[in-house]
Design a protein around this motif. Structure first.
Motif, PDB file in Angstrom:
ATOM      1  N   CYS A  78     -47.773  38.840  -5.508  1.00 26.69           N
ATOM      2  CA  CYS A  78     -46.691  37.938  -5.095  1.00 26.69           C
ATOM      3  C   CYS A  78     -46.220  38.333  -3.698  1.00 26.69           C
ATOM      4  CB  CYS A  78     -45.526  38.025  -6.086  1.00 26.69           C
ATOM      5  SG  CYS A  78     -44.182  36.887  -5.705  1.00 26.69           S
ATOM      6  N   LEU A  79     -46.019  37.343  -2.850  1.00 31.30           N
ATOM      7  CA  LEU A  79     -45.590  37.608  -1.486  1.00 31.30           C
ATOM      8  C   LEU A  79     -44.158  38.115  -1.457  1.00 31.30           C
ATOM      9  CD1 LEU A  79     -46.976  34.587   0.566  1.00 31.30           C
ATOM     10  CD2 LEU A  79     -47.691  36.967   0.751  1.00 31.30           C
ATOM     11  N   ASP A  80     -43.903  38.969  -0.472  1.00 32.09           N
ATOM     12  CA  ASP A  80     -42.536  39.416  -0.222  1.00 32.09           C
ATOM     13  C   ASP A  80     -41.688  38.193   0.154  1.00 32.09           C
ATOM     14  OD1 ASP A  80     -40.618  40.339   2.258  1.00 32.09           O
ATOM     15  OD2 ASP A  80     -40.654  41.801   0.615  1.00 32.09           O
ATOM     16  N   PRO A  81     -40.429  38.118  -0.335  1.00 30.81           N
ATOM     17  CA  PRO A  81     -39.587  36.932  -0.035  1.00 30.81           C
ATOM     18  C   PRO A  81     -39.490  36.638   1.464  1.00 30.81           C
ATOM     19  CG  PRO A  81     -38.560  38.278  -1.726  1.00 30.81           C
ATOM     20  CD  PRO A  81     -39.747  39.041  -1.257  1.00 30.81           C
ATOM     21  N   ARG A  82     -39.384  37.683   2.264  1.00 33.21           N
ATOM     22  CA  ARG A  82     -39.271  37.464   3.712  1.00 33.21           C
ATOM     23  C   ARG A  82     -40.563  36.871   4.274  1.00 33.21           C
ATOM     24  NH1 ARG A  82     -36.125  39.359   7.865  1.00 33.21           N
ATOM     25  NH2 ARG A  82     -37.118  39.616   9.883  1.00 33.21           N
ATOM     26  N   LYS A  83     -41.716  37.386   3.844  1.00 33.53           N
ATOM     27  CA  LYS A  83     -42.994  36.864   4.308  1.00 33.53           C
ATOM     28  C   LYS A  83     -43.209  35.432   3.833  1.00 33.53           C
ATOM     29  CE  LYS A  83     -45.447  41.274   4.737  1.00 33.53           C
ATOM     30  NZ  LYS A  83     -46.603  42.080   4.293  1.00 33.53           N
ATOM     31  N   ARG A  84     -42.769  35.152   2.597  1.00 30.82           N
ATOM     32  CA  ARG A  84     -42.890  33.794   2.077  1.00 30.82           C
ATOM     33  C   ARG A  84     -42.048  32.822   2.895  1.00 30.82           C
ATOM     34  NH1 ARG A  84     -42.153  34.901  -2.856  1.00 30.82           N
ATOM     35  NH2 ARG A  84     -39.933  34.405  -3.055  1.00 30.82           N
ATOM     36  N   LEU A  85     -40.841  33.267   3.278  1.00 28.43           N
ATOM     37  CA  LEU A  85     -39.974  32.426   4.108  1.00 28.43           C
ATOM     38  C   LEU A  85     -40.607  32.183   5.477  1.00 28.43           C
ATOM     39  CD1 LEU A  85     -37.244  30.993   4.541  1.00 28.43           C
ATOM     40  CD2 LEU A  85     -36.319  33.187   5.324  1.00 28.43           C
ATOM     41  N   LEU A  86     -41.179  33.232   6.067  1.00 28.32           N
ATOM     42  CA  LEU A  86     -41.843  33.091   7.366  1.00 28.32           C
ATOM     43  C   LEU A  86     -43.002  32.111   7.280  1.00 28.32           C
ATOM     44  CD1 LEU A  86     -41.924  36.804   8.627  1.00 28.32           C
ATOM     45  CD2 LEU A  86     -40.660  34.908   9.653  1.00 28.32           C
ATOM     46  N   ASP A  87     -43.744  32.181   6.186  1.00 32.05           N
ATOM     47  CA  ASP A  87     -44.882  31.293   5.997  1.00 32.05           C
ATOM     48  C   ASP A  87     -44.435  29.844   5.891  1.00 32.05           C
ATOM     49  OD1 ASP A  87     -47.736  30.915   5.568  1.00 32.05           O
ATOM     50  OD2 ASP A  87     -47.207  30.398   3.515  1.00 32.05           O
ATOM     51  N   VAL A  88     -43.354  29.601   5.149  1.00 29.58           N
ATOM     52  CA  VAL A  88     -42.810  28.246   5.010  1.00 29.58           C
ATOM     53  C   VAL A  88     -42.332  27.725   6.360  1.00 29.58           C
ATOM     54  CG1 VAL A  88     -40.955  26.871   4.003  1.00 29.58           C
ATOM     55  CG2 VAL A  88     -42.195  28.515   2.584  1.00 29.58           C
ATOM     56  N   TRP A  89     -41.605  28.557   7.093  1.00 32.79           N
ATOM     57  CA  TRP A  89     -41.095  28.146   8.399  1.00 32.79           C
ATOM     58  C   TRP A  89     -42.242  27.854   9.374  1.00 32.79           C
ATOM     59  CZ3 TRP A  89     -36.384  31.880   9.514  1.00 32.79           C
ATOM     60  CH2 TRP A  89     -35.294  31.449   8.761  1.00 32.79           C
ATOM     61  N   ARG A  90     -43.280  28.655   9.297  1.00 30.46           N
ATOM     62  CA  ARG A  90     -44.415  28.468  10.201  1.00 30.46           C
ATOM     63  C   ARG A  90     -45.117  27.135   9.923  1.00 30.46           C
ATOM     64  NH1 ARG A  90     -46.550  32.968   9.193  1.00 30.46           N
ATOM     65  NH2 ARG A  90     -45.402  34.107  10.786  1.00 30.46           N
ATOM     66  N   LYS A  91     -45.259  26.804   8.651  1.00 30.17           N
ATOM     67  CA  LYS A  91     -45.890  25.535   8.293  1.00 30.17           C
ATOM     68  C   LYS A  91     -45.022  24.352   8.722  1.00 30.17           C
ATOM     69  CE  LYS A  91     -48.548  27.279   4.341  1.00 30.17           C
ATOM     70  NZ  LYS A  91     -48.708  27.256   2.856  1.00 30.17           N
ATOM     71  N   ARG A  92     -43.726  24.486   8.582  1.00 28.41           N
ATOM     72  CA  ARG A  92     -42.828  23.409   9.008  1.00 28.41           C
ATOM     73  C   ARG A  92     -42.885  23.200  10.516  1.00 28.41           C
ATOM     74  NH1 ARG A  92     -37.351  24.702   5.431  1.00 28.41           N
ATOM     75  NH2 ARG A  92     -38.167  24.005   3.400  1.00 28.41           N
ATOM     76  N   LEU A  93     -42.915  24.317  11.252  1.00 32.23           N
ATOM     77  CA  LEU A  93     -42.958  24.213  12.705  1.00 32.23           C
ATOM     78  C   LEU A  93     -44.286  23.599  13.160  1.00 32.23           C
ATOM     79  CD1 LEU A  93     -41.385  24.855  15.288  1.00 32.23           C
ATOM     80  CD2 LEU A  93     -42.524  27.076  15.359  1.00 32.23           C
ATOM     81  N   ALA A  94     -45.360  23.902  12.427  1.00 25.62           N
ATOM     82  CA  ALA A  94     -46.662  23.332  12.771  1.00 25.62           C
ATOM     83  C   ALA A  94     -46.672  21.819  12.613  1.00 25.62           C
ATOM     84  CB  ALA A  94     -47.747  23.955  11.894  1.00 25.62           C
ATOM     85  N   GLY A  95     -45.805  21.298  11.748  1.00 25.22           N
ATOM     86  CA  GLY A  95     -45.731  19.855  11.547  1.00 25.22           C
ATOM     87  C   GLY A  95     -44.803  19.148  12.503  1.00 25.22           C
ATOM     88  N   CYS A  96     -44.101  19.914  13.343  1.00 29.31           N
ATOM     89  CA  CYS A  96     -43.166  19.310  14.296  1.00 29.31           C
ATOM     90  C   CYS A  96     -43.905  18.786  15.532  1.00 29.31           C
ATOM     91  CB  CYS A  96     -42.127  20.332  14.745  1.00 29.31           C
ATOM     92  SG  CYS A  96     -40.979  20.846  13.457  1.00 29.31           S
ATOM     93  N   ARG A  97     -43.250  17.898  16.242  1.00 27.83           N
ATOM     94  CA  ARG A  97     -43.799  17.360  17.481  1.00 27.83           C
ATOM     95  C   ARG A  97     -43.935  18.472  18.518  1.00 27.83           C
ATOM     96  NH1 ARG A  97     -40.698  14.610  21.484  1.00 27.83           N
ATOM     97  NH2 ARG A  97     -38.981  14.715  19.993  1.00 27.83           N
ATOM     98  N   LEU A  98     -45.049  18.461  19.260  1.00 28.70           N
ATOM     99  CA  LEU A  98     -45.268  19.477  20.284  1.00 28.70           C
ATOM    100  C   LEU A  98     -44.405  19.164  21.504  1.00 28.70           C
ATOM    101  CD1 LEU A  98     -49.133  20.063  20.129  1.00 28.70           C
ATOM    102  CD2 LEU A  98     -47.309  21.611  19.402  1.00 28.70           C
ATOM    103  N   ASP A  99     -43.167  19.590  21.407  1.00 34.33           N
ATOM    104  CA  ASP A  99     -42.191  19.316  22.454  1.00 34.33           C
ATOM    105  C   ASP A  99     -41.402  20.591  22.732  1.00 34.33           C
ATOM    106  OD1 ASP A  99     -40.581  17.040  23.977  1.00 34.33           O
ATOM    107  OD2 ASP A  99     -39.103  18.357  23.016  1.00 34.33           O
ATOM    108  N   VAL A 100     -41.144  20.869  23.984  1.00 34.23           N
ATOM    109  CA  VAL A 100     -40.463  22.104  24.363  1.00 34.23           C
ATOM    110  C   VAL A 100     -39.076  22.184  23.755  1.00 34.23           C
ATOM    111  CG1 VAL A 100     -39.517  23.413  26.296  1.00 34.23           C
ATOM    112  CG2 VAL A 100     -41.755  22.338  26.506  1.00 34.23           C
TER     113      VAL A 100
END
Length: 365
Positions: free
Chosen positions: A1-23
Motif C-alpha cells: 500500500c502506498l504511503d498516504p503522502r505519496k498517494r496524494l502526490l500521485d493524485v495531484w500529478r495526474k490532475r496536473l497532467a490533465g490541465c491545460r498547458l498554460d503558464v
C-alpha cells in the motif's frame, strides 16, 4: 500500500497532467501546493512549469521557479556540487577543452568503444564522488539538485548567456560522469541529456560552414565526444527520448562531417590535377582523408540504424530523416569501400519492414 503522502502526490500529478498547458494555470496550482509540498516533492512539475515559462518568454518566472527550490535545498550554484571549485590535479580544469579534456583522434573516436572517451579515474576521484554525495544529502537529493540546475542552464542559454551556460554545463558534465561511474546511479537519463545538450550547443554556436571548409578538428572532436558519451547507455534498459536523440545526433554529425570531408577531397583533387607537383605527402594526406571518410560513413550508418530501431511514432519525423540519410549513405558511399558496403548490408537486414513505409516515395523515385 502506498504511503498516504505519496498517494496524494500521485493524485495531484495526474490532475496536473490533465490541465491545460498554460503558464498561469500551472503556476497558480503549484503555488497552492507549495504550502504542503517541499522543494524536492514535485520536481517534474517544477521543470514543466519552467519549460512552459521559458517557451513563452516569461523568463523571470522561469528563473524564479528553479532558483527558489535550489535555494531552499541549500544548493550553492558556485560550489563543487555543480562542478565549480573542484580540487586541482583531477583533470577538471575549465581550460581543458571545456571539460572534455581527452587527447584522441577522429578515427579513434568514431571507431573505438565508448570507453575511449571516458576519463581515467583514480582513488582521489572516488573520494571526491562520495564527498559530493554526502554534501548533497544523498544520491536521490543530488539528482534532484542536478535536474533543477540543468534546467537553470537551459534558462541561461535561452536568455542569451550562452558562454556562461556552456561553461557551467561542461562543469556539470564532469560531476554527473563522476557520480555515474562510482555511485551506480539507476537513472542515466540526466547524464546522457547533459552531454547531448553540450554537443547541440557547441554546434549551435558554430553552425556548419559552407563549401569546402570544415570545422576545426578540435571542435569536431569536442562535439563527437559529447555525442559519443551521450550514447553510452548505463543502468536501465528502458528506451527514452534522450536515447533516441543521442543516437540521432551522433549519426547526423558523422554524416555531415563525411559530406564535408567528401567535398574537401573533391576540392583537393581539383587542386592536385592543376598542379604538376604531387609528391608522396599529398598521396599520404589523401589516403588518411579517405580512411577518415570511410570511418565517418560507417559510424553514421550504424548510428542511423540504431536510431531507427529506437525511434517510435512519437518521433516519426526524425526517424524518417534518419531513413533518408541512411539511403543517402547507400547511394552515395555504398560502392566506395567494402567496409561501408558491409555495414550498409547489415543495416538493411536489421531495419524493420514497417520503417520503410515512410520513405517509399523516395525509393520509387
Amino acid at each position: 500500500c502506498l504511503d498516504p503522502r505519496k498517494r496524494l502526490l500521485d493524485v495531484w500529478r495526474k490532475r496536473l497532467a490533465g490541465c491545460r498547458l498554460d503558464v498561469e494555470v500551472h503556476s497558480s496550482i503549484l503555488a497552492v501546493r507549495s504550502l504542503v509540498l517541499g522543494p524536492a516533492d514535485a520536481v517534474d512539475d517544477v521543470l514543466t512549469l519552467s519549460a512552459l515559462a521559458r517557451h513563452t518568454q516569461c523568463y523571470k518566472l522561469a528563473e524564479r521557479v528553479l532558483c527558489d527550490p535550489l535555494t531552499e535545498l541549500n544548493a550553492d550554484l558556485e560550489g563543487p556540487l555543480f562542478g565549480k571549485g573542484l580540487p586541482a590535479g583531477l583533470g577538471f580544469g575549465d581550460n581543458e577543452r571545456n571539460g572534455i579534456g581527452i587527447d584522441i583522434s577522429i578515427d579513434q573516436l568514431v571507431t573505438g568503444a565508448a570507453s575511449v572517451v571516458m576519463p581515467q579515474y583514480r582513488d582521489a576521484h572516488e573520494q571526491l564522488s562520495k564527498q559530493i554525495v554526502r554534501d548533497a544529502d544523498g544520491l536521490e537529493m543530488l539528482n534532484v539538485k542536478h535536474r533543477l540546475y540543468y534546467a537553470f542552464l537551459k534558462h541561461l542559454w535561452a536568455t542569451g548567456k550562452c558562454d556562461e551556460a556552456l561553461l557551467r554545463l561542461s562543469r556539470l558534465n564532469n560531476v554527473v560522469d563522476l557520480i555515474a561511474h562510482f555511485e551506480n546511479s539507476p537513472n542515466d537519463s540526466l547524464r546522457a541529456a547533459c552531454w547531448l545538450k553540450l554537443g547541440d550547443w557547441k554546434i549551435e554556436r558554430n553552425p556548419f560552414l559552407s563549401g569546402q571548409n570544415l570545422y576545426p578538428e578540435s571542435l569536431q572532436i569536442e562535439v563527437l565526444t559529447a555525442y559519443k558519451k551521450a550514447t553510452n547507455k548505463r543502468g536501465t534498459t528502458v528506451c527514452t527520448e534522450t536515447d533516441y536523440s543521442a543516437w540521432h545526433a551522433w549519426a547526423l554529425m558523422n554524416f555531415r562531417l563525411a559530406q564535408q570531408f567528401s567535398k574537401s577531397q573533391i576540392y583537393r583533387g581539383s587542386d592536385n590535377n592543376a598542379s604538376t607537383h604531387g609528391g608522396s605527402n599529398q598521396r599520404h594526406s589523401s589516403s588518411a582523408s579517405s580512411k577518415t571518410l570511410r570511418n565517418l560513413v560507417v559510424a553514421a550508418v550504424r548510428g542511423f540504424v540504431k536510431a531507427i530501431s529506437l525511434g517510435t511514432k512519437r518521433w516519426s519525423a526524425s526517424v524518417q530523416q534518419d531513413m533518408l540519410n541512411f539511403l543517402s549513405c547507400l547511394f552515395k558511399y555504398g560502392d566506395h569501400h567494402k567496409d561501408i558496403a558491409t555495414t550498409i548490408d547489415e543495416g538493411l537486414s536489421s531495419i524493420m519492414l514497417e520503417a520503410w513505409l515512410g520513405v517509399l516515395p523516395q525509393l520509387l523515385a
